[in-house]
Scaffold this motif. Structure first.
Motif, PDB file in Angstrom:
ATOM      1  N   PRO A 121       0.838  -1.207   0.000  1.00  9.88           N
ATOM      2  CA  PRO A 121       0.000   0.000   0.000  1.00  9.88           C
ATOM      3  C   PRO A 121       0.866   1.248   0.000  1.00  9.88           C
ATOM      4  N   PRO A 122       0.304   2.382  -0.438  1.00 14.48           N
ATOM      5  CA  PRO A 122       1.098   3.618  -0.522  1.00 14.48           C
ATOM      6  C   PRO A 122       1.784   3.993   0.779  1.00 14.48           C
ATOM      7  N   TRP A 123       1.101   3.775   1.930  1.00 18.62           N
ATOM      8  CA  TRP A 123       1.728   4.178   3.192  1.00 18.62           C
ATOM      9  C   TRP A 123       2.949   3.323   3.496  1.00 18.62           C
ATOM     10  N   VAL A 124       2.942   2.058   3.053  1.00 19.40           N
ATOM     11  CA  VAL A 124       4.105   1.198   3.245  1.00 19.40           C
ATOM     12  C   VAL A 124       5.200   1.593   2.258  1.00 19.40           C
ATOM     13  N   GLN A 125       4.826   1.858   1.000  1.00 17.93           N
ATOM     14  CA  GLN A 125       5.808   2.275   0.011  1.00 17.93           C
ATOM     15  C   GLN A 125       6.535   3.533   0.464  1.00 17.93           C
ATOM     16  N   GLY A 126       5.780   4.473   1.038  1.00 19.53           N
ATOM     17  CA  GLY A 126       6.383   5.718   1.486  1.00 19.53           C
ATOM     18  C   GLY A 126       7.410   5.498   2.575  1.00 19.53           C
ATOM     19  N   LEU A 127       7.081   4.639   3.551  1.00 17.88           N
ATOM     20  CA  LEU A 127       8.014   4.384   4.646  1.00 17.88           C
ATOM     21  C   LEU A 127       9.227   3.601   4.179  1.00 17.88           C
ATOM     22  N   ILE A 128       9.007   2.614   3.290  1.00 17.84           N
ATOM     23  CA  ILE A 128      10.134   1.867   2.752  1.00 17.84           C
ATOM     24  C   ILE A 128      11.041   2.788   1.961  1.00 17.84           C
TER      25      ILE A 128
ATOM     26  N   PRO B  85      16.284   5.599   7.646  1.00 21.36           N
ATOM     27  CA  PRO B  85      16.661   4.341   6.995  1.00 21.36           C
ATOM     28  C   PRO B  85      16.213   3.112   7.777  1.00 21.36           C
ATOM     29  N   VAL B  86      16.296   3.194   9.105  1.00 17.63           N
ATOM     30  CA  VAL B  86      15.889   2.064   9.937  1.00 17.63           C
ATOM     31  C   VAL B  86      14.388   1.820   9.812  1.00 17.63           C
ATOM     32  N   ILE B  87      13.604   2.919   9.804  1.00 15.39           N
ATOM     33  CA  ILE B  87      12.160   2.783   9.657  1.00 15.39           C
ATOM     34  C   ILE B  87      11.825   2.094   8.342  1.00 15.39           C
ATOM     35  N   GLY B  88      12.492   2.512   7.271  1.00 17.47           N
ATOM     36  CA  GLY B  88      12.239   1.901   5.973  1.00 17.47           C
ATOM     37  C   GLY B  88      12.581   0.427   5.953  1.00 17.47           C
ATOM     38  N   GLN B  89      13.709   0.072   6.575  1.00 17.84           N
ATOM     39  CA  GLN B  89      14.114  -1.329   6.601  1.00 17.84           C
ATOM     40  C   GLN B  89      13.140  -2.180   7.410  1.00 17.84           C
ATOM     41  N   VAL B  90      12.694  -1.638   8.544  1.00 13.17           N
ATOM     42  CA  VAL B  90      11.741  -2.376   9.374  1.00 13.17           C
ATOM     43  C   VAL B  90      10.424  -2.589   8.631  1.00 13.17           C
ATOM     44  N   MET B  91       9.937  -1.540   7.974  1.00 14.12           N
ATOM     45  CA  MET B  91       8.676  -1.668   7.250  1.00 14.12           C
ATOM     46  C   MET B  91       8.797  -2.640   6.090  1.00 14.12           C
ATOM     47  N   GLY B  92       9.985  -2.710   5.462  1.00 17.19           N
ATOM     48  CA  GLY B  92      10.184  -3.693   4.407  1.00 17.19           C
ATOM     49  C   GLY B  92      10.064  -5.108   4.953  1.00 17.19           C
ATOM     50  N   ALA B  93      10.655  -5.331   6.136  1.00 16.25           N
ATOM     51  CA  ALA B  93      10.571  -6.655   6.751  1.00 16.25           C
ATOM     52  C   ALA B  93       9.136  -6.985   7.171  1.00 16.25           C
ATOM     53  N   VAL B  94       8.443  -5.990   7.723  1.00 16.14           N
ATOM     54  CA  VAL B  94       7.052  -6.210   8.129  1.00 16.14           C
ATOM     55  C   VAL B  94       6.204  -6.590   6.929  1.00 16.14           C
ATOM     56  N   TRP B  95       6.404  -5.890   5.819  1.00 14.71           N
ATOM     57  CA  TRP B  95       5.580  -6.201   4.649  1.00 14.71           C
ATOM     58  C   TRP B  95       5.867  -7.591   4.112  1.00 14.71           C
ATOM     59  N   GLN B  96       7.108  -8.054   4.216  1.00 17.43           N
ATOM     60  CA  GLN B  96       7.410  -9.419   3.799  1.00 17.43           C
ATOM     61  C   GLN B  96       6.670 -10.434   4.668  1.00 17.43           C
ATOM     62  N   ILE B  97       6.557 -10.140   5.961  1.00 15.80           N
ATOM     63  CA  ILE B  97       5.776 -11.006   6.842  1.00 15.80           C
ATOM     64  C   ILE B  97       4.306 -10.986   6.430  1.00 15.80           C
ATOM     65  N   VAL B  98       3.821  -9.807   6.059  1.00 14.38           N
ATOM     66  CA  VAL B  98       2.419  -9.671   5.661  1.00 14.38           C
ATOM     67  C   VAL B  98       2.102 -10.536   4.456  1.00 14.38           C
ATOM     68  N   VAL B  99       2.969 -10.488   3.436  1.00 12.28           N
ATOM     69  CA  VAL B  99       2.649 -11.157   2.179  1.00 12.28           C
ATOM     70  C   VAL B  99       3.123 -12.601   2.122  1.00 12.28           C
ATOM     71  N   SER B 100       4.129 -12.964   2.933  1.00 14.39           N
ATOM     72  CA  SER B 100       4.721 -14.291   2.801  1.00 14.39           C
ATOM     73  C   SER B 100       4.699 -15.114   4.083  1.00 14.39           C
ATOM     74  N   GLY B 101       4.440 -14.492   5.209  1.00 16.00           N
ATOM     75  CA  GLY B 101       4.542 -15.198   6.479  1.00 16.00           C
ATOM     76  C   GLY B 101       3.366 -16.129   6.749  1.00 16.00           C
TER      77      GLY B 101
END
Length: 207
Positions: free
Chosen positions: A33-40, A162-178
């Motif tokens: 979603p856009p809010w995740v893309q923005g943080l990443i 940068p840390v926020i973006g990295q964390v949100m990238g990991a969270v989204w991977q859990i969302v779609v693949s976990g």
């Protein structure tokens, strides 16, 4: 070379894993979603959609004050005014002609600025009333540039981005693949992190 998950075509988690809990129950099918893309995007030095950018926010009336201040130095044409403001702000603020020229017209209507022909072009200069206004409002004019001289509060916390973006990238991977179990454990980790962050704020400034 192993390909990043972001290099793969994205598909809705239901297509591969079925319904895996509340995080997977989404109608979104176009990637994060856009809010995740923005943080990443912050991890790469980008900005969130609709963000204000890195420069200080220009307040209403700053264009007016800036024009008066730069014209107090010498007469200029409209292009020179824009360039001078850009230079005075350290390259951070370059007002558009669409904001400068109407403001110049307003200043002319107020009798603070007047135009004269010089060297084949129209130069703008302060009137006697304009010079008097500049002399009587030094604090107002100085405040226009103060935001560009002091560190912006957003910049002071930029190391977190940068840390926020990295964390949100990991969270989204859990969302779609976990799996459901992984998503449940991730929710606990995030809840604990949130509690610790609020606890950090509650401690206040170190003495």
């Amino acid at each position: 070379m192993a390909r990043s998950p972001w290099d793969q075509p994205w598909e809705h988690p239901r297509a591969r894993h079925g319904d895996r809990g509340p995080w997977a129950r989404s109608s979104w099918s176009g990637g994060p979603p856009p809010w995740v893309q923005g943080l990443i995007g912050l991890a790469g030095g980008g900005r969130a959609p609709g963000g204000a950018g890195r420069g200080p926010r220009v307040r209403r009336g700053d264009v007016r004050a800036a024009i008066l201040d730069v014209l107090a130095v010498e007469p200029m044409n409209g292009y020179q005014i824009i360039q001078q403001i850009n230079e005075r702000s350290g390259g951070v603020w370059k007002p558009s002609p669409g904001s400068v020229y109407p403001t110049v017209q307003q200043l002319e209507d107020e009798g603070l600025v007047e135009g004269r022909e010089g060297e084949g072009r129209r130069l703008l200069q302060l009137t006697d009333d304009g010079r008097r206004y500049v002399e009587e409002h030094p604090d107002e004019l100085a405040a226009t540039w103060r935001a560009f001289e002091q560190p912006d509060e957003e910049e002071e916390t930029s190391d977190l981005k940068p840390v926020i973006g990295q964390v949100m990238g990991a969270v989204w991977q859990i969302v779609v693949s976990g799996t459901r179990q992984q998503q449940a454990e991730a929710a606990e980790i995030l809840a604990e992190t949130r509690r610790k962050l609020y606890g950090l704020l509650a401690e206040g400034e170190p003495e």
